[in-house]
Motif scaffolding. Structure first.
Motif, PDB file in Angstrom:
ATOM      1  N   VAL A  11       6.248   4.879   1.275  1.00 36.66           N
ATOM      2  CA  VAL A  11       5.238   6.090   1.085  1.00 36.66           C
ATOM      3  C   VAL A  11       6.871   6.827  -0.191  1.00 36.66           C
ATOM      4  O   VAL A  11       7.346   6.357  -1.442  1.00 36.66           O
ATOM      5  N   ALA A  12       5.678   7.690  -0.738  1.00 38.38           N
ATOM      6  CA  ALA A  12       6.103   8.551  -2.316  1.00 38.38           C
ATOM      7  C   ALA A  12       5.491   9.859  -2.474  1.00 38.38           C
ATOM      8  O   ALA A  12       4.743  10.423  -1.830  1.00 38.38           O
ATOM      9  N   LEU A  13       6.003  10.324  -3.270  1.00 38.52           N
ATOM     10  CA  LEU A  13       5.519  11.723  -3.813  1.00 38.52           C
ATOM     11  C   LEU A  13       4.902  12.026  -5.466  1.00 38.52           C
ATOM     12  O   LEU A  13       6.076  11.036  -6.014  1.00 38.52           O
ATOM     13  N   ASP A  14       4.513  12.217  -5.749  1.00 39.83           N
ATOM     14  CA  ASP A  14       4.281  12.770  -7.119  1.00 39.83           C
ATOM     15  C   ASP A  14       4.866  14.074  -7.292  1.00 39.83           C
ATOM     16  O   ASP A  14       4.628  15.064  -7.027  1.00 39.83           O
ATOM     17  N   ALA A  15       5.945  13.706  -8.858  1.00 40.85           N
ATOM     18  CA  ALA A  15       6.928  15.178  -8.673  1.00 40.85           C
ATOM     19  C   ALA A  15       6.613  15.198 -10.347  1.00 40.85           C
ATOM     20  O   ALA A  15       7.377  14.513 -10.876  1.00 40.85           O
ATOM     21  N   TYR A  16       6.298  16.728 -11.163  1.00 36.67           N
ATOM     22  CA  TYR A  16       6.762  17.863 -11.899  1.00 36.67           C
ATOM     23  C   TYR A  16       7.158  18.862 -12.166  1.00 36.67           C
ATOM     24  O   TYR A  16       7.315  19.280 -11.252  1.00 36.67           O
ATOM     25  N   ASP A  17       7.995  18.718 -13.752  1.00 33.06           N
ATOM     26  CA  ASP A  17       8.732  19.251 -13.587  1.00 33.06           C
ATOM     27  C   ASP A  17       8.300  20.379 -14.118  1.00 33.06           C
ATOM     28  O   ASP A  17       8.255  21.688 -15.641  1.00 33.06           O
ATOM     29  N   ALA A  18       6.871  20.953 -13.422  1.00 33.67           N
ATOM     30  CA  ALA A  18       7.198  22.497 -13.098  1.00 33.67           C
ATOM     31  C   ALA A  18       6.351  22.767 -12.011  1.00 33.67           C
ATOM     32  O   ALA A  18       5.738  22.127 -11.182  1.00 33.67           O
ATOM     33  N   ILE A  19       6.323  24.001 -12.103  1.00 31.99           N
ATOM     34  CA  ILE A  19       6.199  24.432 -10.242  1.00 31.99           C
ATOM     35  C   ILE A  19       5.519  25.973 -10.610  1.00 31.99           C
ATOM     36  O   ILE A  19       5.173  26.740  -9.451  1.00 31.99           O
ATOM     37  N   GLY A  20       4.444  25.638 -11.049  1.00 36.52           N
ATOM     38  CA  GLY A  20       3.748  27.151 -11.209  1.00 36.52           C
ATOM     39  C   GLY A  20       3.965  28.273 -11.715  1.00 36.52           C
ATOM     40  O   GLY A  20       3.115  28.800 -13.268  1.00 36.52           O
ATOM     41  N   GLU A  21       5.055  28.351 -12.293  1.00 38.50           N
ATOM     42  CA  GLU A  21       6.351  29.230 -13.378  1.00 38.50           C
ATOM     43  C   GLU A  21       7.039  29.850 -13.567  1.00 38.50           C
ATOM     44  O   GLU A  21       7.484  28.561 -13.331  1.00 38.50           O
ATOM     45  N   ALA A  22       7.388  30.615 -14.325  1.00 40.14           N
ATOM     46  CA  ALA A  22       8.964  30.825 -15.431  1.00 40.14           C
ATOM     47  C   ALA A  22       9.841  30.381 -14.010  1.00 40.14           C
ATOM     48  O   ALA A  22       9.868  31.078 -13.884  1.00 40.14           O
ATOM     49  N   THR A  23      10.969  29.602 -14.225  1.00 44.09           N
ATOM     50  CA  THR A  23      11.814  29.601 -13.192  1.00 44.09           C
ATOM     51  C   THR A  23      13.067  30.563 -14.058  1.00 44.09           C
ATOM     52  O   THR A  23      12.771  30.290 -15.243  1.00 44.09           O
ATOM     53  N   SER A  24      13.860  31.029 -12.938  1.00 49.10           N
ATOM     54  CA  SER A  24      15.384  31.246 -13.860  1.00 49.10           C
ATOM     55  C   SER A  24      16.550  30.874 -14.861  1.00 49.10           C
ATOM     56  O   SER A  24      17.172  30.512 -15.606  1.00 49.10           O
TER      57      SER A  24
ATOM     58  N   PHE B  74       0.687  -0.777  -0.259  1.00 47.39           N
ATOM     59  CA  PHE B  74      -0.022   0.137  -0.192  1.00 47.39           C
ATOM     60  C   PHE B  74       1.123   1.741   0.460  1.00 47.39           C
ATOM     61  O   PHE B  74       1.665   1.532   0.838  1.00 47.39           O
ATOM     62  N   ILE B  75       0.532   2.420  -0.822  1.00 42.91           N
ATOM     63  CA  ILE B  75       1.159   3.433  -1.186  1.00 42.91           C
ATOM     64  C   ILE B  75       0.087   4.683  -1.103  1.00 42.91           C
ATOM     65  O   ILE B  75      -0.674   5.225  -0.584  1.00 42.91           O
ATOM     66  N   TRP B  76       1.335   4.898   0.270  1.00 42.25           N
ATOM     67  CA  TRP B  76       0.738   6.476   0.884  1.00 42.25           C
ATOM     68  C   TRP B  76       1.489   7.699   0.041  1.00 42.25           C
ATOM     69  O   TRP B  76       2.672   8.018  -0.287  1.00 42.25           O
ATOM     70  N   ASN B  77       0.478   8.542  -0.652  1.00 40.33           N
ATOM     71  CA  ASN B  77       1.136   9.992  -1.818  1.00 40.33           C
ATOM     72  C   ASN B  77       0.999  10.634  -1.955  1.00 40.33           C
ATOM     73  O   ASN B  77      -0.240  11.194  -2.634  1.00 40.33           O
ATOM     74  N   PRO B  78       1.005  11.629  -0.983  1.00 44.93           N
ATOM     75  CA  PRO B  78       0.963  12.876  -1.511  1.00 44.93           C
ATOM     76  C   PRO B  78       1.845  13.370  -2.490  1.00 44.93           C
ATOM     77  O   PRO B  78       2.920  12.641  -2.915  1.00 44.93           O
ATOM     78  N   LEU B  79       1.751  14.752  -2.892  1.00 46.81           N
ATOM     79  CA  LEU B  79       2.308  15.793  -4.261  1.00 46.81           C
ATOM     80  C   LEU B  79       3.524  16.075  -3.290  1.00 46.81           C
ATOM     81  O   LEU B  79       3.400  16.941  -2.316  1.00 46.81           O
ATOM     82  N   ASP B  80       4.183  16.452  -4.155  1.00 48.12           N
ATOM     83  CA  ASP B  80       5.406  17.354  -3.497  1.00 48.12           C
ATOM     84  C   ASP B  80       4.609  18.756  -3.081  1.00 48.12           C
ATOM     85  O   ASP B  80       3.788  18.622  -4.317  1.00 48.12           O
ATOM     86  N   SER B  81       4.960  19.728  -2.001  1.00 49.91           N
ATOM     87  CA  SER B  81       4.700  20.560  -1.898  1.00 49.91           C
ATOM     88  C   SER B  81       5.032  21.946  -3.172  1.00 49.91           C
ATOM     89  O   SER B  81       4.468  22.831  -3.343  1.00 49.91           O
ATOM     90  N   SER B  82       6.020  21.222  -3.700  1.00 49.17           N
ATOM     91  CA  SER B  82       6.846  22.646  -4.748  1.00 49.17           C
ATOM     92  C   SER B  82       5.268  23.002  -6.085  1.00 49.17           C
ATOM     93  O   SER B  82       4.969  23.462  -6.643  1.00 49.17           O
ATOM     94  N   ASN B  83       4.828  21.880  -6.592  1.00 51.11           N
ATOM     95  CA  ASN B  83       3.017  21.642  -7.314  1.00 51.11           C
ATOM     96  C   ASN B  83       1.850  22.305  -6.613  1.00 51.11           C
ATOM     97  O   ASN B  83       0.853  22.385  -6.866  1.00 51.11           O
ATOM     98  N   VAL B  84       2.275  21.947  -5.079  1.00 49.83           N
ATOM     99  CA  VAL B  84       0.247  22.231  -4.386  1.00 49.83           C
ATOM    100  C   VAL B  84       0.908  22.134  -3.020  1.00 49.83           C
ATOM    101  O   VAL B  84       1.680  20.844  -2.472  1.00 49.83           O
TER     102      VAL B  84
END
Length: 461
Positions: free
Chosen positions: A325-338, A295-305
């Motif tokens: 234990v797990a996170l979902d993580a995508y290459d995006a954090i809401g706004e463009a970065t440097s 069984f997987i406990w699976n929140p999101l990376d808090s950079s995403n939400v």
């Protein structure tokens, strides 16, 4: 997910409920849902006594994502359902409240695919050693192993991919207890990861308004028989050793089991029901003869939400109920970065592009963390002696939530992190429409040649 220069960002979406039914589609289909209407939201940073925090403010007209489908608008085979994403558009910023906001804002993902009209042909390679798979898996929305087998061959061998993922239809309890996809996956060489809805949504998609009576039913043990029946059907079909994702992305605000209010202002009134509901599901499914689920406990990376009050430690069901234990993580954090490196650093630290986070994790063995990022996940998993995994990771287009697009840096860094830390499944989200699938001949094409080359270099044989 903000940078310090761009404060107005719009995330998401929704029309009305239609008839329920199975909907699915290829990676090329999902971006064409013209019947869906985009509704404005905004992100605005504001200082608080403790620093910067963020939360999600949708339009008052926002309705559950499961309600977005217009009757007869799409054929079952042509329509990809939504799993766990908001959609992105642009609009002027809303007036800022004291507490400000971010939300996960990559393009909508499918909940699962439709039952094919004919079962896809597949070699279903047998006797394959999966020892060299390095924990890699794929999700492609097709509810079939055929495409993933193509990807494995492209990587160099059928053993290069160990896991496949699918999502159980959330329409009603009948669909949850008796998944239609089981026969599609029988005989495949992949170990399954199943997204199991915590409650029905009235449609296949798992983005929906919470039916509080249903959630109470699960939290109070009244739904135990449904999950026991599901476990019996999984075991009977040969999937008794599957990974089970319960209540994934619960710190978002779009799932039927979300702990964050839809407006992102804080916790839901039923947030305290999440842990007992999770525990009841695990106990019920483990009670079945032949069950050997993880069984997987699976929140999101808090950079995403994130939302104020979503201290993830408070929603951990306990070591007796969790295997990974797990996170979902995508290459995006809401706004463009440097830079790509700055975006990756934010994902590691679990912070928005401006360095903000709604909540700060508790220290682990004396180590402090800015947010619930990949660094936190590695430490938390080791502290609890659990498998560590990524049931979803992937690329976002620049127009979707400030994604990195064709970003080989992210792929290389993520591959290195997986090899150093992941002891459980790491599932690449190989589905299009904001998220970007790999460029694999005769399979998928996201027009990301550099990231695809980096992926093959990292995981190919």
């Amino acid at each position: 997910m903000l940078d310090s220069f761009s404060l107005g960002r719009v995330f998401a979406t929704v029309p009305r409920r239609s008839e329920s039914g199975k909907h699915g589609g290829s990676a090329k289909t999902r971006g064409r849902l013209a019947k869906w209407q985009l509704l404005p939201l905004a992100l605005v940073l504001a200082g608080t006594a403790g620093g910067l925090s963020y939360t999600f403010y949708p339009s008052a007209a926002v309705a559950p994502v499961a309600d977005r489908l217009s009757p007869g608008a799409f054929s079952a085979v042509a329509l990809g359902n939504l799993l766990g994403q908001g959609q992105v558009t642009s609009a002027a910023p809303m007036p800022a409240p004291i507490v400000t906001a971010t939300a996960k804002a990559r393009a909508a993902k499918p909940a699962h695919s439709v039952r094919p009209t004919a079962r896809p042909t597949s070699s279903h390679t047998s006797g394959v050693s999966l020892a060299d798979a390095a924990g890699l898996g794929l999700y492609d929305g097709d509810s079939s192993p055929a495409g993933i087998e193509t990807a494995a061959s492209w990587l160099g061998s059928q053993g290069s991919i160990k896991y496949a993922q699918d999502f159980i239809d959330a329409t009603d309890w009948s669909h949850i207890t008796n998944p239609w996809q089981l026969s599609n996956w029988q005989g495949s060489p992949f170990q399954m990861v199943w997204g199991v809805p915590m409650l029905p949504c009235g449609a296949p998609a798992t983005q929906c308004a919470t039916n509080v009576s249903d959630f109470d039913l699960v939290a109070n043990g009244g739904a135990d028989s449904y999950f026991k029946t599901l476990a019996q059907n999984l075991v009977s079909a040969g999937f008794g050793s599957s990974y089970i994702r319960i209540g994934w992305e619960f710190n978002g605000n779009w799932m039927g089991w979300s702990i964050c209010n839809q407006d992102g202002s804080g916790l839901t009134s039923w947030a305290s029901d999440f842990v007992p509901a999770f525990q009841n599901i695990v106990t019920s499914m483990r009670s079945v003869s032949g069950a050997n689920f993880k069984f997987i406990w699976n929140p999101l990376d808090s950079s995403n939400v994130s939302c104020p009050g979503a201290n993830l430690e408070n929603f951990y069901p306990g070591d007796n109920y969790v295997d990974m234990v797990a996170l979902d993580a995508y290459d995006a954090i809401g706004e463009a970065t440097s830079s790509d490196a700055a975006r990756w650093s934010d994902l590691l630290n679990g912070v928005n592009a401006g360095g903000s986070t709604a909540v700060t994790p508790a220290a682990i063995n004396g180590q402090a963390f800015q947010g619930y990022g990949l660094n936190w996940l590695a430490a938390f998993g080791k502290a609890h002696n659990k498998e560590i995994g990524l049931p979803e990771w992937g690329l976002d287009s620049p127009s979707t939530n400030g994604g990195g697009g064709d970003d080989p840096y992210f792929v290389t860094q993520m591959a290195n992190w997986i090899k150093a830390n992941a002891t459980g499944p790491a599932i690449y989200w190989n589905y299009g429409g904001g998220t970007l699938p790999l460029d694999i001949p005769n399979y998928t094409n996201g027009d990301i040649p550099d990231a695809t080359a980096a992926f093959k270099a990292a995981f190919g044989n």
